[in-house]
Structure formats: structure tokens, C-alpha cells
Write a protein that holds these residues in place. Sequence first.
Motif, mmCIF file in Angstrom:
data_model
loop_
_atom_site.group_PDB
_atom_site.id
_atom_site.type_symbol
_atom_site.label_atom_id
_atom_site.label_comp_id
_atom_site.label_asym_id
_atom_site.label_seq_id
_atom_site.Cartn_x
_atom_site.Cartn_y
_atom_site.Cartn_z
ATOM 1 N N ARG A 163 104.146 -16.284 -44.594
ATOM 2 C CA ARG A 163 104.168 -17.742 -44.475
ATOM 3 C C ARG A 163 105.280 -18.240 -43.572
ATOM 4 N NH1 ARG A 163 102.401 -17.601 -50.017
ATOM 5 N NH2 ARG A 163 104.563 -17.484 -50.741
ATOM 6 N N LEU A 164 106.503 -17.691 -43.735
ATOM 7 C CA LEU A 164 107.616 -18.160 -42.918
ATOM 8 C C LEU A 164 107.342 -17.934 -41.440
ATOM 9 C CD1 LEU A 164 110.527 -19.243 -42.636
ATOM 10 C CD2 LEU A 164 111.276 -16.854 -42.640
ATOM 11 N N GLN A 165 106.837 -16.749 -41.100
ATOM 12 C CA GLN A 165 106.559 -16.440 -39.697
ATOM 13 C C GLN A 165 105.491 -17.366 -39.122
ATOM 14 O OE1 GLN A 165 107.101 -14.050 -42.054
ATOM 15 N NE2 GLN A 165 109.062 -13.415 -41.191
ATOM 16 N N LEU A 166 104.506 -17.726 -39.938
ATOM 17 C CA LEU A 166 103.477 -18.659 -39.486
ATOM 18 C C LEU A 166 104.073 -20.041 -39.228
ATOM 19 C CD1 LEU A 166 100.535 -19.387 -38.906
ATOM 20 C CD2 LEU A 166 100.219 -19.795 -41.362
ATOM 21 N N LEU A 167 104.940 -20.487 -40.129
ATOM 22 C CA LEU A 167 105.591 -21.781 -39.950
ATOM 23 C C LEU A 167 106.463 -21.788 -38.697
ATOM 24 C CD1 LEU A 167 106.628 -22.579 -43.641
ATOM 25 C CD2 LEU A 167 104.909 -23.792 -42.286
ATOM 26 N N MET A 168 107.195 -20.698 -38.482
ATOM 27 C CA MET A 168 108.065 -20.615 -37.308
ATOM 28 C C MET A 168 107.246 -20.591 -36.020
ATOM 29 S SD MET A 168 111.134 -18.065 -38.582
ATOM 30 C CE MET A 168 112.114 -18.298 -37.089
ATOM 31 N N LEU A 169 106.102 -19.928 -36.042
ATOM 32 C CA LEU A 169 105.235 -19.922 -34.864
ATOM 33 C C LEU A 169 104.693 -21.322 -34.573
ATOM 34 C CD1 LEU A 169 103.197 -16.602 -35.216
ATOM 35 C CD2 LEU A 169 104.818 -17.180 -33.412
ATOM 36 N N LEU A 170 104.356 -22.063 -35.620
ATOM 37 C CA LEU A 170 103.879 -23.438 -35.425
ATOM 38 C C LEU A 170 104.969 -24.315 -34.832
ATOM 39 C CD1 LEU A 170 101.828 -23.959 -38.739
ATOM 40 C CD2 LEU A 170 100.928 -23.661 -36.417
ATOM 41 N N LEU A 171 106.204 -24.146 -35.315
ATOM 42 C CA LEU A 171 107.318 -24.907 -34.755
ATOM 43 C C LEU A 171 107.601 -24.473 -33.324
ATOM 44 C CD1 LEU A 171 109.756 -25.010 -37.819
ATOM 45 C CD2 LEU A 171 108.206 -26.794 -37.006
ATOM 46 N N PHE A 172 107.402 -23.191 -33.038
ATOM 47 C CA PHE A 172 107.571 -22.699 -31.668
ATOM 48 C C PHE A 172 106.525 -23.312 -30.742
ATOM 49 C CE2 PHE A 172 107.058 -19.085 -28.531
ATOM 50 C CZ PHE A 172 108.230 -19.367 -27.840
ATOM 51 N N CYS A 173 105.329 -23.523 -31.253
ATOM 52 C CA CYS A 173 104.290 -24.206 -30.472
ATOM 53 C C CYS A 173 104.740 -25.625 -30.111
ATOM 54 C CB CYS A 173 102.983 -24.256 -31.247
ATOM 55 S SG CYS A 173 102.207 -22.635 -31.509
#
Length: 547
Positions: free
Chosen positions: A26-36
Motif C-alpha cells: 500500500r505505501l509503495q502504491l501511495l508513493m507512486l501516486l504522489l510521484f505521478c
Amino acid sequence: MQVVRVRRNTMLEVDKILEKCGDCNRLQLLMLLLFCLINMLSALHYYSQTIISFVPKYWCADGLPAGGQPPSESSCHGNGSLTTCHSYDYELFMGYESFTSDMNWICADAWKLTLGQSMFFVGSVVGTPVLGFLADVVGRLPILVVANMIAMVGNLLTIWGTNLPLFCVFRLVSGFATDSNFVMMYILVMEYMRPTLRTVGLSLCIGFFYCLGSMAAPWVAVLMRSWQGFLLATSLPFLLVPFFYLIVPESIQWLVSKQKYDRAVLCLKRVAKINGRQVDESSFEEFIEECKFSQQHTKARPNLLDLFKTPRLRRNTLILFFKSMVITLCYDAVSRNVQGLGISPFLMFSLSATTILPACLLIIALQDRIGRKAMASISLLLSGIFISVTGGILFAAPATDKTTTLLVSLSVVGRFGVTVAYNSGAQYATELIPTCVRGQGVAAVHVAGYAFTFFSAFILYTRSIFSPLPELILGLISLLGACLCLLLPETLHRTLPTSLEDGENFGKNDRWFSFSFTEQRTQSATTLASGHHTKNHSNSTDSAVYF
């Protein structure tokens, strides 16, 4: 029998503990969304230079009768014997008033806009090393927030920069954040992701969302109808970045390097909690002990100047510097060269930006097959040819619908080639510079590239002297960059240099015509025959993709 020496390092220990806390959850998915989100904001910030500087068709309004027909092309002079002009009329693109038309920085005052645009890159040359240094002092996450706030403040202040000194100062402030506002988030996401997923995950985020932000930029301007509205609309979303503190943890590797073990463990526990993992306290204690052990045996590291002490390493480093200057200059100038091709610059800008995603996908598909050297040199060669041909057509062919279509097509292909070269070149430099000075070396290469971009606006300004001159200059520079790439050694399927001595001897037997896809890959066959498996060391370095 070959003896392999295994050196323990902090990065391996961090990857091992993250696997327990969750490195693809979950954390990695959230960080990828913020990176987007960061990718979109970075694109809007970087290309604000271009959008506010569009030059619509203009003509002298002095002595022009009401309702009179404007000239077919832009003109600086009035009717009859008038040699100077005091007021101008404009044919705005889709009703959008740019900074150029608002300030009347055209004709004799056109140099003011060129100077102001160049100050953006002066800011980036100063800001990149300063913020990079501060990131090593106070951490990656605070500098991520600070850099994006500087970008917002610089663009907002530009709204009041209606004279040359203020415009130059505010564009310098805006440029100060360039690179750091993106790279800090790239580093954080990369460190918290599973190593095998870093290249694809990060590259796809960049490819899709930097492309989306770039394509959307001109239409935000059309929607807001003025350069002030555009800067306001693209600056306010930066207010979301401070809220990253609620989700994004600080760099574990940085915390360990500063011996802030308690904070590192708190970050790891937070990661485990968000990912729903239960990790024993003993695992964190073991992690701290292993990190302390690794740091006890850390020797004083060499610095950037050591890259210039031996002949081959000095030659390769200088080539990397010059190659970065050439590629960065071409990338910026080609991406901003959207006027004078016969169609609306808004449409041309969006068409040109569509190359970002396929360029990213092409790198993912081919770079590990044909090699870094071939990827960089071939893409620059093709880019140089297409850009040069565009200039030749502008000079020789009359303006027709068919000519316009051909010019646009060649320009888009040229942008595609230079985008591939720019992004493949970023990873090439990361792999060629020895590990012991890689951080300093790569940062210096990027700064050199941004410094040379100072001349981008001046190259585009030469269109007022001779219409195809920008394309001819950029095409020649691209061809020069392609030739320089041939002088560098290949890094694919090779153990990357870790020490300065490794860097001096790396690729010693390579020739300019040596490419990875033409070599006989006997190493893997020999290894399999002896019952051993060799790891592809080139994959141990994550792709560094920048747009």
C-alpha cells in the motif's frame, strides 16, 4: 576457481529490512501516486517558460486605419517611411495573451525576453547543487517540500515581474527549484520500492504523467486566457506537496548515513504499519547492528576532483560533461521550438509532448538489448538528421499545407529522438561514473547540462535573423553529440566500476565502433558451462529517467 568477494553495504541491509516491512504494498502504491502528481507539477513548472513566452503574430499599429488589413507576416515597422513603431497590434493564439504580447517585448525589445528566460537556467545551475547539498544535511523530504514551494513562489512572483530586473530575478527564483523538485521524490520512491520493480514502475509513472502534464500545459493557458492566469492555475497545486509529510517517510539510507538509527526504525515501523505487516523488534535491532558494523569499516571517500586525476577517467568524464551539455541544450530547445512551423504553437506543443511516453517505453524495451552506447548515439544521430532536414525545408520549400505537415512530422520525430537520447544518457552517466563518486559525479553532469541550457533561448532567438537557423544549429549539435557517444565504453552486461581504478580501466579495449549487440556474449556461455551463474551487473543500477 574464481573467488568472489562480497562486500556488505547499507543499501543491501535497507533492502532486506524493507522486504520484511513491505516493499511492494500500500505505501509503495501511495508513493507512486504522489510521484505521478510530482511529474505533472514538474512538467507544468518547467514548461511555464515556453507557455508565457509565446509570440503571436504582430504588426505596427502606428498610422494603420481602423479596420485595415494586417500584414500577412509579423512586422516591426509601420507603413510608409516610418522606421520606428510606438504601438503594436496582435493576432492572439486562441485568445491567449502571453507575457510577450502584454509587455510588447518584441522587435527591438525581444532581447529582454531572451535574457529573462535564460535566468531560469542560471537559477537551476545554482539551485541544483545548493539544494542537493542541503538534502544531504537536513534530509530528502524537507528539500522535496522546499524545492516545490520555491517553484510555486517563483512562478507567482513572476506575475508581478513586469519590468526586466524583476522578471529576471523572479525567473531565477523559479529556476532555482528545477530538478530538485522532481529528483528528491524520485530518490524516495526508488529507495522504498522492491529493486526489481524500480525501473519499470518509476519509468511508467514518468512516461505517462510527465507526458500528460506537458500536453495539458498549453490548454491550461488557453482556458485561463492570460499568462497571469496560467501561472496562477499551475502554481497553486504546489500547495499539496507539504501534505506529503503525512504519507512519505524520510530516506532510510540517509538516516542511517547520519547515524539517526532511532528515526530510521520509526520510519520502518510506519512502513510496516501502513502495509499491514508484523515485524519482530529483534529484526529492527539486527538491522541497526548490521548498519553500525558496515559504517565502522567505511573509509574516507574520494571526491569529484579525483575523476580528473587519471587520463582515461578524465577523458570519459569530460565527454560525459560535454554530452550532457549537448543533449540537455537540444532537449530544451527542441521542446520549446514550437513556433514558425506553420501551425498553432499550442497544437505543436501538445503534438511534440506526445513523444515522451513512447520514448520512455522504447528505452524500457531496447536499452537492455542493444546497449546504452547504441541507444544514445543512434537516437541523437536520427534526431540531428530530422532536425537538420526540418531547417533545410524551412529554407528551401514554399509554405503549403503539405510542407507544414512534413515540417510538423519531422519536428515531432526529432523531439522523439532527442528525448530518447536525453533519458538514456541519464542512466549512461550513472553507470559509467565509479560508485565511490557516483553521487557527486552525476550531480555535476546534470549541473553542466543545465548551465549550457542558458544558450537555448538565444539559439531560438536566431530565428529572427534567419528562419531555419535554430534547426540547423540544433541539428549540428545533435550530430556532434552522437559522435561523442561513440567514444564512450559500453556498460551493458559488464561489471560497473566501483573504485577510481576500476573507472580508469573500464572499457579499455573498446573501440568507437564497438557495440553491445555486435559482441559475442561468451561470458554467459562460459559461466553456464562451469556450473555457475553470473549476475547481469548492469541491472544493478536503476534507470535514472528524467524528462
